[in-house]
Design a protein around this motif. Sequence first.
Motif, PDB file in Angstrom:
ATOM      1  N   GLY A 160       0.797  -1.224   0.058  1.00  0.00           N
ATOM      2  CA  GLY A 160       0.076   0.042  -0.019  1.00  0.00           C
ATOM      3  C   GLY A 160       0.916   1.144   0.096  1.00  0.00           C
ATOM      4  N   TYR A 161       0.160   2.354   0.507  1.00  0.00           N
ATOM      5  CA  TYR A 161       1.015   3.721   0.359  1.00  0.00           C
ATOM      6  C   TYR A 161       0.670   4.387   1.681  1.00  0.00           C
ATOM      7  N   GLY A 162       1.971   4.527   2.232  1.00  0.00           N
ATOM      8  CA  GLY A 162       1.868   4.898   3.716  1.00  0.00           C
ATOM      9  C   GLY A 162       0.934   4.393   4.801  1.00  0.00           C
ATOM     10  N   GLU A 176      -5.684  -6.156 -17.447  1.00  0.00           N
ATOM     11  CA  GLU A 176      -6.586  -5.785 -18.448  1.00  0.00           C
ATOM     12  C   GLU A 176      -7.951  -5.347 -17.961  1.00  0.00           C
ATOM     13  N   GLN A 177      -8.554  -4.286 -18.641  1.00  0.00           N
ATOM     14  CA  GLN A 177     -10.002  -3.849 -18.451  1.00  0.00           C
ATOM     15  C   GLN A 177     -11.011  -4.526 -19.516  1.00  0.00           C
ATOM     16  N   ASN A 178     -10.293  -4.788 -20.635  1.00  0.00           N
ATOM     17  CA  ASN A 178     -10.870  -5.492 -21.972  1.00  0.00           C
ATOM     18  C   ASN A 178     -11.189  -6.915 -21.372  1.00  0.00           C
ATOM     19  N   THR A 232      -3.215   0.420   3.363  1.00  0.00           N
ATOM     20  CA  THR A 232      -3.196  -0.918   2.702  1.00  0.00           C
ATOM     21  C   THR A 232      -3.862  -0.990   1.498  1.00  0.00           C
ATOM     22  N   VAL A 233      -3.437  -1.422   0.455  1.00  0.00           N
ATOM     23  CA  VAL A 233      -4.319  -1.664  -0.907  1.00  0.00           C
ATOM     24  C   VAL A 233      -4.415  -3.248  -1.036  1.00  0.00           C
ATOM     25  N   LEU A 234      -3.445  -4.141  -0.912  1.00  0.00           N
ATOM     26  CA  LEU A 234      -3.369  -5.338  -1.230  1.00  0.00           C
ATOM     27  C   LEU A 234      -3.342  -5.980   0.200  1.00  0.00           C
ATOM     28  N   GLY A 246      -9.977  -6.829 -12.891  1.00  0.00           N
ATOM     29  CA  GLY A 246     -10.759  -6.158 -11.806  1.00  0.00           C
ATOM     30  C   GLY A 246     -11.098  -4.901 -12.061  1.00  0.00           C
ATOM     31  N   SER A 247     -12.028  -4.218 -11.183  1.00  0.00           N
ATOM     32  CA  SER A 247     -12.366  -2.836 -11.360  1.00  0.00           C
ATOM     33  C   SER A 247     -11.233  -1.847 -11.301  1.00  0.00           C
ATOM     34  N   ASN A 248     -11.750  -0.785 -11.491  1.00  0.00           N
ATOM     35  CA  ASN A 248     -10.696   0.579 -11.458  1.00  0.00           C
ATOM     36  C   ASN A 248     -10.514   0.570  -9.752  1.00  0.00           C
ATOM     37  N   GLY A 249      -9.144   0.659  -9.238  1.00  0.00           N
ATOM     38  CA  GLY A 249      -8.954   0.734  -7.821  1.00  0.00           C
ATOM     39  C   GLY A 249      -8.691  -0.644  -7.340  1.00  0.00           C
ATOM     40  N   ALA A 250      -8.933  -1.673  -7.807  1.00  0.00           N
ATOM     41  CA  ALA A 250      -8.954  -2.952  -7.223  1.00  0.00           C
ATOM     42  C   ALA A 250      -7.461  -3.117  -6.682  1.00  0.00           C
ATOM     43  N   GLY A 251      -6.497  -2.532  -7.104  1.00  0.00           N
ATOM     44  CA  GLY A 251      -5.174  -2.620  -6.844  1.00  0.00           C
ATOM     45  C   GLY A 251      -4.162  -3.606  -7.829  1.00  0.00           C
ATOM     46  N   LYS A 252      -4.425  -3.411  -9.224  1.00  0.00           N
ATOM     47  CA  LYS A 252      -3.921  -4.195 -10.135  1.00  0.00           C
ATOM     48  C   LYS A 252      -2.569  -3.481 -10.463  1.00  0.00           C
ATOM     49  N   THR A 253      -2.557  -2.336 -10.481  1.00  0.00           N
ATOM     50  CA  THR A 253      -1.349  -1.496 -10.913  1.00  0.00           C
ATOM     51  C   THR A 253      -0.124  -1.530  -9.582  1.00  0.00           C
ATOM     52  N   THR A 254      -0.914  -1.575  -8.375  1.00  0.00           N
ATOM     53  CA  THR A 254      -0.326  -1.572  -7.278  1.00  0.00           C
ATOM     54  C   THR A 254       0.513  -3.075  -6.981  1.00  0.00           C
ATOM     55  N   THR A 255      -0.183  -4.223  -7.751  1.00  0.00           N
ATOM     56  CA  THR A 255       0.387  -5.413  -7.533  1.00  0.00           C
ATOM     57  C   THR A 255       1.483  -5.414  -8.539  1.00  0.00           C
ATOM     58  N   ASP A 286       0.659  -3.782 -17.940  1.00  0.00           N
ATOM     59  CA  ASP A 286      -0.122  -3.097 -17.379  1.00  0.00           C
ATOM     60  C   ASP A 286      -1.209  -2.221 -18.019  1.00  0.00           C
ATOM     61  N   GLU A 287      -2.313  -2.852 -18.402  1.00  0.00           N
ATOM     62  CA  GLU A 287      -3.411  -2.526 -19.280  1.00  0.00           C
ATOM     63  C   GLU A 287      -2.836  -1.788 -20.840  1.00  0.00           C
ATOM     64  N   PRO A 288      -2.194  -2.630 -21.366  1.00  0.00           N
ATOM     65  CA  PRO A 288      -1.696  -2.183 -22.774  1.00  0.00           C
ATOM     66  C   PRO A 288      -2.662  -1.662 -23.701  1.00  0.00           C
ATOM     67  N   PRO A 321       4.739  -0.536 -18.037  1.00  0.00           N
ATOM     68  CA  PRO A 321       4.152   0.364 -17.095  1.00  0.00           C
ATOM     69  C   PRO A 321       2.654   0.676 -17.833  1.00  0.00           C
ATOM     70  N   GLU A 322       1.735   1.012 -16.969  1.00  0.00           N
ATOM     71  CA  GLU A 322       0.484   1.687 -17.344  1.00  0.00           C
ATOM     72  C   GLU A 322       0.767   3.243 -17.838  1.00  0.00           C
ATOM     73  N   GLY A 323       0.279   3.511 -18.937  1.00  0.00           N
ATOM     74  CA  GLY A 323       0.690   4.881 -19.390  1.00  0.00           C
ATOM     75  C   GLY A 323       1.968   4.930 -20.230  1.00  0.00           C
TER      76      GLY A 323
HETATM   77  N1  ATP Z   1       0.864   6.640  -5.177  1.00  0.00           N
HETATM   78  C1  ATP Z   1      -0.307   6.534  -4.423  1.00  0.00           C
HETATM   79  N2  ATP Z   1      -0.640   6.980  -3.220  1.00  0.00           N
HETATM   80  C2  ATP Z   1      -1.539   6.595  -2.626  1.00  0.00           C
HETATM   81  N3  ATP Z   1      -2.766   5.896  -2.785  1.00  0.00           N
HETATM   82  C3  ATP Z   1      -2.483   5.461  -4.202  1.00  0.00           C
HETATM   83  C4  ATP Z   1      -1.134   5.543  -4.790  1.00  0.00           C
HETATM   84  N4  ATP Z   1      -1.476   4.743  -6.168  1.00  0.00           N
HETATM   85  C5  ATP Z   1      -2.559   4.248  -6.074  1.00  0.00           C
HETATM   86  N5  ATP Z   1      -3.331   4.595  -4.866  1.00  0.00           N
HETATM   87  C6  ATP Z   1      -4.449   4.059  -4.415  1.00  0.00           C
HETATM   88  O1  ATP Z   1      -4.527   2.596  -4.528  1.00  0.00           O
HETATM   89  C7  ATP Z   1      -5.729   2.103  -4.813  1.00  0.00           C
HETATM   90  C8  ATP Z   1      -5.299   0.814  -5.833  1.00  0.00           C
HETATM   91  O2  ATP Z   1      -4.722   1.483  -7.113  1.00  0.00           O
HETATM   92  P1  ATP Z   1      -4.293   0.762  -7.993  1.00  0.00           P
HETATM   93  O3  ATP Z   1      -3.616   1.850  -9.165  1.00  0.00           O
HETATM   94  O4  ATP Z   1      -3.324  -0.293  -7.837  1.00  0.00           O
HETATM   95  O5  ATP Z   1      -5.548   0.329  -8.884  1.00  0.00           O
HETATM   96  P2  ATP Z   1      -5.968  -0.423 -10.411  1.00  0.00           P
HETATM   97  O6  ATP Z   1      -6.575  -1.660  -9.894  1.00  0.00           O
HETATM   98  O7  ATP Z   1      -4.618  -0.403 -10.937  1.00  0.00           O
HETATM   99  O8  ATP Z   1      -6.968   0.703 -11.224  1.00  0.00           O
HETATM  100  P3  ATP Z   1      -7.116   1.056 -12.661  1.00  0.00           P
HETATM  101  O9  ATP Z   1      -7.942   0.179 -13.196  1.00  0.00           O
HETATM  102  O10 ATP Z   1      -7.849   2.392 -12.396  1.00  0.00           O
HETATM  103  O11 ATP Z   1      -5.707   1.094 -13.173  1.00  0.00           O
HETATM  104  C9  ATP Z   1      -6.540   3.165  -5.201  1.00  0.00           C
HETATM  105  O12 ATP Z   1      -7.532   3.367  -4.232  1.00  0.00           O
HETATM  106  C10 ATP Z   1      -5.666   4.285  -5.431  1.00  0.00           C
HETATM  107  O13 ATP Z   1      -6.141   5.648  -5.078  1.00  0.00           O
END
Ligand code: ATP
Length: 243
Positions: free
Chosen positions: A13-15, A194-196, A18-20, A37-46, A162-164, A85-87
């Motif tokens: 997580g961040y600070g 992927e979101q597709n 906790t995300v995962l 998984g949906s937006n914010g599920a934690g895929k990029t964090t993974t 990550d989301e190509p 990376p995403e982006g």
């Molecule tokens: N640098 C950061 N600092 C604080 N919180 C963050 C940071 N990056 C992501 N988060 C939070 O962590 C959670 C998961 O984000 P993450 O980017 O992993 O989701 P995701 O599944 O990749 O979403 P998306 O499909 O929109 O890309 C979200 O609630 C997001 O706001």
Amino acid sequence: MGKLLEVTGLQAGYGMFTVLHGLSFHVNEGEIVALVGSNGAGKTTTMRSLCGLLTPKGGQVRLGGELSTDFKSHQLVSRGLVCVPEGRQLFAELSVRDNLLVGASVPHARALRSQTLERVYSLFPKLSERQTQLCGTLSGGEQQMVAIGRGLMAMPKMLLLDEPSLGLAPSIVKQLFLTVSAIRSLGVTVLIVEQNVRTVLQMADRAYVMENGRIELEGNARDLVTDPRVIEAYFGSGSKESL
Ligand SMILES: Nc1ncnc2c1ncn2[C@@H]1O[C@H](COP(=O)(O)OP(=O)(O)OP(=O)(O)O)[C@@H](O)[C@H]1O
Ligand SMILES: [Mg+2]
């Protein structure tokens, strides 16, 4: 087929946030595995935790049996784990060719960079035609090709995507996924976010569905396409892919 990547109880997580919450999954050598998984599920964090950009708060990640959470991202690249990376994150002011060459920075890849560059150009003939064009002037689909090509220049055993498909038209997404299958045929193992969902499940061998930092479902991709819970969440009325 051995496990190339094994994730056990991953927490990140961040600070204080906790995300995962204890994520466990694996990718066998030679597989294409999708993480959806949906937006914010934690895929990029993974993905960021796997490639050494974020230090996990708990759990284990093993790459080829070796504990990888102690390694920095460039050490993971040397061991064959490469993240797109995403982006995209390309250098807009550099040419296609120079952006690709940036990917060949680890010693074993640098030594073979001319051959690998030819291989990337045969996977993406369009990039060969546009070698000298600045990346900032490419279309979104072309930029994604450069981002993946740059990843391949590091000669990965395993590619994390990550989301190509972000921002690409459906016909371009289909082409991109055909290329991902071709990359696997070259012996590269793939983990793709992927979101597709429908399209990626048609290409992947297995998939994990993630919600709120946890794996909610897992299985063969072909079974998940027809799973009522996946249909309800991703293809049901009002969902993104039903539109
Ligand atoms: N640098 C950061 N600092 C604080 N919180 C963050 C940071 N990056 C992501 N988060 C939070 O962590 C959670 C998961 O984000 P993450 O980017 O992993 O989701 P995701 O599944 O990749 O979403 P998306 O499909 O929109 O890309 C979200 O609630 C997001 O706001
Ligand atoms: Mg993301």
